[in-house]
Design an enzyme around this catalytic site. Structure first.
Site, PDB file in Angstrom:
ATOM      1  N   THR A   1       0.820  -1.204   0.000  1.00  0.00           N
ATOM      2  CA  THR A   1       0.000   0.000   0.000  1.00  0.00           C
ATOM      3  C   THR A   1       0.861   1.264   0.000  1.00  0.00           C
ATOM      4  O   THR A   1       1.991   1.250   0.500  1.00  0.00           O
ATOM      5  CB  THR A   1      -0.903   0.000   1.255  1.00  0.00           C
ATOM      6  OG1 THR A   1      -1.559   1.250   1.350  1.00  0.00           O
ATOM      7  CG2 THR A   1      -0.107  -0.217   2.533  1.00  0.00           C
ATOM      8  N   ASP A   2       0.287   2.360  -0.474  1.00  0.00           N
ATOM      9  CA  ASP A   2       0.996   3.645  -0.414  1.00  0.00           C
ATOM     10  C   ASP A   2       1.056   4.182   1.018  1.00  0.00           C
ATOM     11  O   ASP A   2       1.816   5.107   1.306  1.00  0.00           O
ATOM     12  CB  ASP A   2       0.347   4.681  -1.347  1.00  0.00           C
ATOM     13  CG  ASP A   2      -1.097   5.013  -1.000  1.00  0.00           C
ATOM     14  OD1 ASP A   2      -1.684   4.363  -0.100  1.00  0.00           O
ATOM     15  OD2 ASP A   2      -1.655   5.934  -1.634  1.00  0.00           O
ATOM     16  N   GLU A   3       0.248   3.589   1.922  1.00  0.00           N
ATOM     17  CA  GLU A   3       0.214   4.112   3.296  1.00  0.00           C
ATOM     18  C   GLU A   3       1.538   3.923   4.034  1.00  0.00           C
ATOM     19  O   GLU A   3       1.772   4.556   5.058  1.00  0.00           O
ATOM     20  CB  GLU A   3      -0.928   3.465   4.096  1.00  0.00           C
ATOM     21  CG  GLU A   3      -2.273   3.756   3.488  1.00  0.00           C
ATOM     22  CD  GLU A   3      -3.449   3.584   4.428  1.00  0.00           C
ATOM     23  OE1 GLU A   3      -3.239   3.388   5.626  1.00  0.00           O
ATOM     24  OE2 GLU A   3      -4.579   3.643   3.934  1.00  0.00           O
TER      25      GLU A   3
ATOM     26  N   TYR B   1      -2.024  -0.476  10.887  1.00  0.00           N
ATOM     27  CA  TYR B   1      -2.150  -1.136   9.576  1.00  0.00           C
ATOM     28  C   TYR B   1      -0.940  -0.825   8.697  1.00  0.00           C
ATOM     29  O   TYR B   1      -0.274  -1.731   8.188  1.00  0.00           O
ATOM     30  CB  TYR B   1      -3.436  -0.694   8.871  1.00  0.00           C
ATOM     31  CG  TYR B   1      -3.444  -1.008   7.390  1.00  0.00           C
ATOM     32  CD1 TYR B   1      -3.494  -2.322   6.932  1.00  0.00           C
ATOM     33  CD2 TYR B   1      -3.373   0.013   6.430  1.00  0.00           C
ATOM     34  CE1 TYR B   1      -3.476  -2.612   5.567  1.00  0.00           C
ATOM     35  CE2 TYR B   1      -3.361  -0.271   5.070  1.00  0.00           C
ATOM     36  CZ  TYR B   1      -3.408  -1.585   4.647  1.00  0.00           C
ATOM     37  OH  TYR B   1      -3.392  -1.876   3.300  1.00  0.00           O
TER      38      TYR B   1
ATOM     39  N   LYS C   1       2.122  -3.248   7.233  1.00  0.00           N
ATOM     40  CA  LYS C   1       2.417  -3.436   5.801  1.00  0.00           C
ATOM     41  C   LYS C   1       3.865  -3.017   5.509  1.00  0.00           C
ATOM     42  O   LYS C   1       4.559  -3.653   4.708  1.00  0.00           O
ATOM     43  CB  LYS C   1       1.446  -2.632   4.929  1.00  0.00           C
ATOM     44  CG  LYS C   1       0.006  -3.108   4.948  1.00  0.00           C
ATOM     45  CD  LYS C   1      -0.200  -4.500   4.364  1.00  0.00           C
ATOM     46  CE  LYS C   1      -0.049  -4.563   2.876  1.00  0.00           C
ATOM     47  NZ  LYS C   1      -0.425  -5.917   2.340  1.00  0.00           N
TER      48      LYS C   1
HETATM   49  P1  NAD Z   1      -9.755  -7.340   1.965  1.00  0.00           P
HETATM   50  O1  NAD Z   1      -9.787  -7.066   3.417  1.00  0.00           O
HETATM   51  O2  NAD Z   1     -10.958  -7.061   1.133  1.00  0.00           O
HETATM   52  O3  NAD Z   1      -9.373  -8.865   1.707  1.00  0.00           O
HETATM   53  C1  NAD Z   1      -8.373  -9.523   2.445  1.00  0.00           C
HETATM   54  C2  NAD Z   1      -8.503 -11.030   2.181  1.00  0.00           C
HETATM   55  O4  NAD Z   1      -7.465 -11.677   2.905  1.00  0.00           O
HETATM   56  C3  NAD Z   1      -9.833 -11.617   2.665  1.00  0.00           C
HETATM   57  O5  NAD Z   1     -10.357 -12.491   1.688  1.00  0.00           O
HETATM   58  C4  NAD Z   1      -9.453 -12.368   3.922  1.00  0.00           C
HETATM   59  O6  NAD Z   1     -10.285 -13.500   4.178  1.00  0.00           O
HETATM   60  C5  NAD Z   1      -8.023 -12.786   3.602  1.00  0.00           C
HETATM   61  N1  NAD Z   1      -7.237 -13.016   4.823  1.00  0.00           N
HETATM   62  C6  NAD Z   1      -7.123 -12.188   5.888  1.00  0.00           C
HETATM   63  N2  NAD Z   1      -6.356 -12.741   6.832  1.00  0.00           N
HETATM   64  C7  NAD Z   1      -5.958 -13.942   6.346  1.00  0.00           C
HETATM   65  C8  NAD Z   1      -5.135 -14.986   6.848  1.00  0.00           C
HETATM   66  N3  NAD Z   1      -4.580 -14.913   8.072  1.00  0.00           N
HETATM   67  N4  NAD Z   1      -4.922 -16.075   6.072  1.00  0.00           N
HETATM   68  C9  NAD Z   1      -5.479 -16.165   4.839  1.00  0.00           C
HETATM   69  N5  NAD Z   1      -6.287 -15.225   4.323  1.00  0.00           N
HETATM   70  C10 NAD Z   1      -6.517 -14.122   5.068  1.00  0.00           C
HETATM   71  O7  NAD Z   1      -8.483  -6.543   1.421  1.00  0.00           O
HETATM   72  P2  NAD Z   1      -8.265  -5.755   0.048  1.00  0.00           P
HETATM   73  O8  NAD Z   1      -8.774  -4.377   0.211  1.00  0.00           O
HETATM   74  O9  NAD Z   1      -8.709  -6.596  -1.066  1.00  0.00           O
HETATM   75  O10 NAD Z   1      -6.673  -5.671   0.061  1.00  0.00           O
HETATM   76  C11 NAD Z   1      -5.897  -6.755  -0.458  1.00  0.00           C
HETATM   77  C12 NAD Z   1      -4.425  -6.408  -0.325  1.00  0.00           C
HETATM   78  O11 NAD Z   1      -4.134  -5.216  -1.041  1.00  0.00           O
HETATM   79  C13 NAD Z   1      -3.987  -6.150   1.109  1.00  0.00           C
HETATM   80  O12 NAD Z   1      -2.710  -6.700   1.280  1.00  0.00           O
HETATM   81  C14 NAD Z   1      -3.938  -4.633   1.225  1.00  0.00           C
HETATM   82  O13 NAD Z   1      -2.997  -4.225   2.172  1.00  0.00           O
HETATM   83  C15 NAD Z   1      -3.528  -4.258  -0.183  1.00  0.00           C
HETATM   84  N6  NAD Z   1      -3.995  -2.938  -0.631  1.00  0.00           N
HETATM   85  C16 NAD Z   1      -5.310  -2.576  -0.515  1.00  0.00           C
HETATM   86  C17 NAD Z   1      -5.734  -1.347  -1.016  1.00  0.00           C
HETATM   87  C18 NAD Z   1      -7.179  -0.908  -0.931  1.00  0.00           C
HETATM   88  O14 NAD Z   1      -7.484   0.242  -1.264  1.00  0.00           O
HETATM   89  N7  NAD Z   1      -8.112  -1.767  -0.533  1.00  0.00           N
HETATM   90  C19 NAD Z   1      -4.807  -0.472  -1.614  1.00  0.00           C
HETATM   91  C20 NAD Z   1      -3.459  -0.870  -1.694  1.00  0.00           C
HETATM   92  C21 NAD Z   1      -3.075  -2.111  -1.216  1.00  0.00           C
HETATM   93  O1  DAU Z   2      -4.137   4.049   0.366  1.00  0.00           O
HETATM   94  C1  DAU Z   2      -4.360   2.673   0.280  1.00  0.00           C
HETATM   95  C2  DAU Z   2      -5.213   2.218   1.441  1.00  0.00           C
HETATM   96  O2  DAU Z   2      -6.519   2.732   1.207  1.00  0.00           O
HETATM   97  C3  DAU Z   2      -5.252   0.711   1.607  1.00  0.00           C
HETATM   98  O3  DAU Z   2      -3.976   0.234   1.904  1.00  0.00           O
HETATM   99  C4  DAU Z   2      -6.233   0.312   2.718  1.00  0.00           C
HETATM  100  O4  DAU Z   2      -6.334  -1.091   2.769  1.00  0.00           O
HETATM  101  C5  DAU Z   2      -7.580   0.903   2.396  1.00  0.00           C
HETATM  102  O5  DAU Z   2      -8.476   0.625   3.452  1.00  0.00           O
HETATM  103  C6  DAU Z   2      -7.482   2.413   2.176  1.00  0.00           C
HETATM  104  O6  DAU Z   2      -7.199   3.114   3.413  1.00  0.00           O
HETATM  105  P1  DAU Z   2      -7.972   4.455   3.839  1.00  0.00           P
HETATM  106  O7  DAU Z   2      -7.910   4.569   5.295  1.00  0.00           O
HETATM  107  O8  DAU Z   2      -7.532   5.613   3.015  1.00  0.00           O
HETATM  108  O9  DAU Z   2      -9.468   4.048   3.324  1.00  0.00           O
HETATM  109  P2  DAU Z   2     -10.912   4.258   3.982  1.00  0.00           P
HETATM  110  O10 DAU Z   2     -11.906   3.853   2.945  1.00  0.00           O
HETATM  111  O11 DAU Z   2     -11.014   3.648   5.328  1.00  0.00           O
HETATM  112  O12 DAU Z   2     -10.992   5.838   4.165  1.00  0.00           O
HETATM  113  C7  DAU Z   2     -10.857   6.732   3.082  1.00  0.00           C
HETATM  114  C8  DAU Z   2     -10.946   8.144   3.625  1.00  0.00           C
HETATM  115  O13 DAU Z   2     -12.289   8.376   4.088  1.00  0.00           O
HETATM  116  C9  DAU Z   2     -10.060   8.407   4.828  1.00  0.00           C
HETATM  117  O14 DAU Z   2      -9.591   9.739   4.794  1.00  0.00           O
HETATM  118  C10 DAU Z   2     -10.986   8.217   6.025  1.00  0.00           C
HETATM  119  C11 DAU Z   2     -12.323   8.697   5.472  1.00  0.00           C
HETATM  120  N1  DAU Z   2     -13.524   8.035   6.060  1.00  0.00           N
HETATM  121  C12 DAU Z   2     -13.580   6.689   6.053  1.00  0.00           C
HETATM  122  C13 DAU Z   2     -14.658   6.019   6.587  1.00  0.00           C
HETATM  123  C14 DAU Z   2     -14.716   4.516   6.603  1.00  0.00           C
HETATM  124  C15 DAU Z   2     -14.563   8.808   6.567  1.00  0.00           C
HETATM  125  O15 DAU Z   2     -14.517  10.054   6.529  1.00  0.00           O
HETATM  126  N2  DAU Z   2     -15.632   8.147   7.109  1.00  0.00           N
HETATM  127  C16 DAU Z   2     -15.725   6.790   7.151  1.00  0.00           C
HETATM  128  O16 DAU Z   2     -16.738   6.267   7.677  1.00  0.00           O
END
Ligand code: NAD
Ligand code: DAU
Length: 349
Positions: free
Chosen positions: A132-134, A157, A161
């Site tokens: 992630t970019d975080e 989180y 990562k």
């Molecule tokens: P998600 O939470 O939707 O899915 C995570 C999956 O991992 C689920 O299917 C869960 O069952 C599985 N999992 C969790 N713990 C596990 C374990 N101990 N063993 C096996 N499986 C397990 O997540 P996502 O949003 O699809 O993110 C996927 C990946 O991409 C993550 O590594 C996250 O850090 C990264 N990522 C997410 C975003 C985003 O915006 N969602 C952005 C950049 C990177």
């Molecule tokens: O940048 C990549 C990341 O983006 C991923 O690595 C994470 O897995 C993914 O969850 C996401 O993180 P954020 O914290 O940016 O996403 P989230 O959707 O939780 O929140 C987006 C923005 O919205 C953030 O500034 C918080 C705000 N927010 C979020 C929720 C859930 C609100 O204002 N209200 C809310 O209820």
């Protein structure tokens, strides 16, 4: 022999799009999806491809060393695309240890089994960590994250990562394990669990529930359509260089409040509501602790070296996403009928 690829977390949001793309595009590979099906994992996400000849689902936990070692011995995976993780920042604030366990220890268990299997023959092997970019922390009003921006994570989180990225690199340096890492910005699209901003707000708008905006709503994120992320992962997997990192982003920065207003406008049109109706649900609530002000990705490296760029505008991607949620209400219903209620009450009480 067919190449065997292990994709972890394939029942989750991004993972399911990656599994679908690989299963449909590469009949010459055997794709194994390893997922423990936490609250975020849902096999319904893959119901369109789960009968494919080149697809196998393995239910298991990446932190279970014995189990992971046994499947690497049994199937001899050539490559790993590692997405399994605890992924929600708010949950990492209330339960940081489970993030350390899954994201750090789980990643190490996978790396270790991969090393144990191939350390005398790394030819054509690859460990791909989807990150992630975080990990870069927060930006001020200006600037972009590049691949050389120092790591500076602020939430449990992002710290977990960052740690797993470091272990991937350490295995590369110490054992010669071939790897690539990509660090991506905020994804949105079909099948995203409604704890994240966009699906949570879509669901609340449909149900006329308050839209809880953290703090002043001026936080900025760079949004990418999930299908475009999956395409980028495919490219990095096949064409990325060993030991390299690729930043992936949408060239698409939005302040939360502006994004939410756009979402309300599109939802009003699709639900036949009058102008300004959904906007009335906007409610400012207590801020997230350690809330990163701004993320924005410089994705010029993957653009120049691998020819990748997003295929849809944000307006198009958001419209497709809303349509998916409107057409798949049972998917959302099965989630909100379960533990989600408790989560929601605790998080937004
Ligand atoms: P998600 O939470 O939707 O899915 C995570 C999956 O991992 C689920 O299917 C869960 O069952 C599985 N999992 C969790 N713990 C596990 C374990 N101990 N063993 C096996 N499986 C397990 O997540 P996502 O949003 O699809 O993110 C996927 C990946 O991409 C993550 O590594 C996250 O850090 C990264 N990522 C997410 C975003 C985003 O915006 N969602 C952005 C950049 C990177
Ligand atoms: O940048 C990549 C990341 O983006 C991923 O690595 C994470 O897995 C993914 O969850 C996401 O993180 P954020 O914290 O940016 O996403 P989230 O959707 O939780 O929140 C987006 C923005 O919205 C953030 O500034 C918080 C705000 N927010 C979020 C929720 C859930 C609100 O204002 N209200 C809310 O209820």
């Amino acid at each position: 022999m067919k190449k065997k690829i292990l994709i972890t977390g394939g029942a989750g949001f991004i993972g399911s799009h990656v599994v679908r793309l690989f299963v449909n595009t590469y009949p010459e590979y055997d794709i194994f999806n390893l997922d423990s099906l936490t609250y975020a994992g849902n096999l319904e996400n893959l119901s369109d491809i789960d009968k494919s000849d080149n697809y196998t689902f393995l239910k298991g936990d990446i932190t279970n060393e014995e189990y992971i070692e046994s499947i690497f011995k049994e199937y001899r995976f050539d490559s790993v695309v590692h997405l399994a993780a605890e992924s929600h920042v708010d949950r990492s604030i209330t339960d940081p240890l489970s993030f350390a366990k899954t994201n750090i220890l789980g990643s190490m268990v996978l790396l270790n089994s991969f090393k144990n299997l191939w350390q005398n023959n790394w030819n054509d092997k690859l460990f791909y960590h989807v990150s992630t970019d975080e990990v870069y922390g927060t930006l001020g009003e200006t600037g972009l994250f590049t691949e050389t921006t120092p790591y500076d994570p602020n939430s449990p989180y992002s710290a977990s990562k960052a740690s797993s990225d470091h272990f991937v690199r350490a295995y590369g340096e110490t054992y010669g394990l071939p790897y690539v890492i990509s660090n991506c910005s905020n994804n949105y699209g079909a099948n995203q669990f409604p704890e994240k901003l966009i699906p949570l707000f879509i669901n609340n708008i449909i149900n006329n529930k308050a839209l809880p905006v953290y703090g002043n709503g001026k936080y900025t994120r760079d949004w990418l359509y999930v299908v475009d992320h999956a395409i980028a992962i495919d490219l990095v997997f096949h064409k990325g260089k060993n030991k390299e990192t690729y930043n992936i982003g949408g060239f698409n920065e939005w302040q939360n409040i502006d994004l939410i207003k756009l979402l309300c406008v599109q939802m009003n049109q699709k639900l036949g509501r009058s102008e300004g109706e959904s906007e009335k649900l906007i409610t400012y609530v207590k801020d997230r602790p350690g809330h990163d002000l701004r993320y924005a990705i410089d994705a010029s490296k993957i653009n120049k070296e691998l020819g990748w760029k997003p295929s849809v505008t944000f307006e198009q991607g958001l419209s497709k996403t809303i349509d998916w949620y409107l057409n798949n209400k049972e998917w959302m219903q099965s989630i909100v009928n379960g533990d989600y209620k408790n989560y929601y009450e605790k998080q937004y009480k």
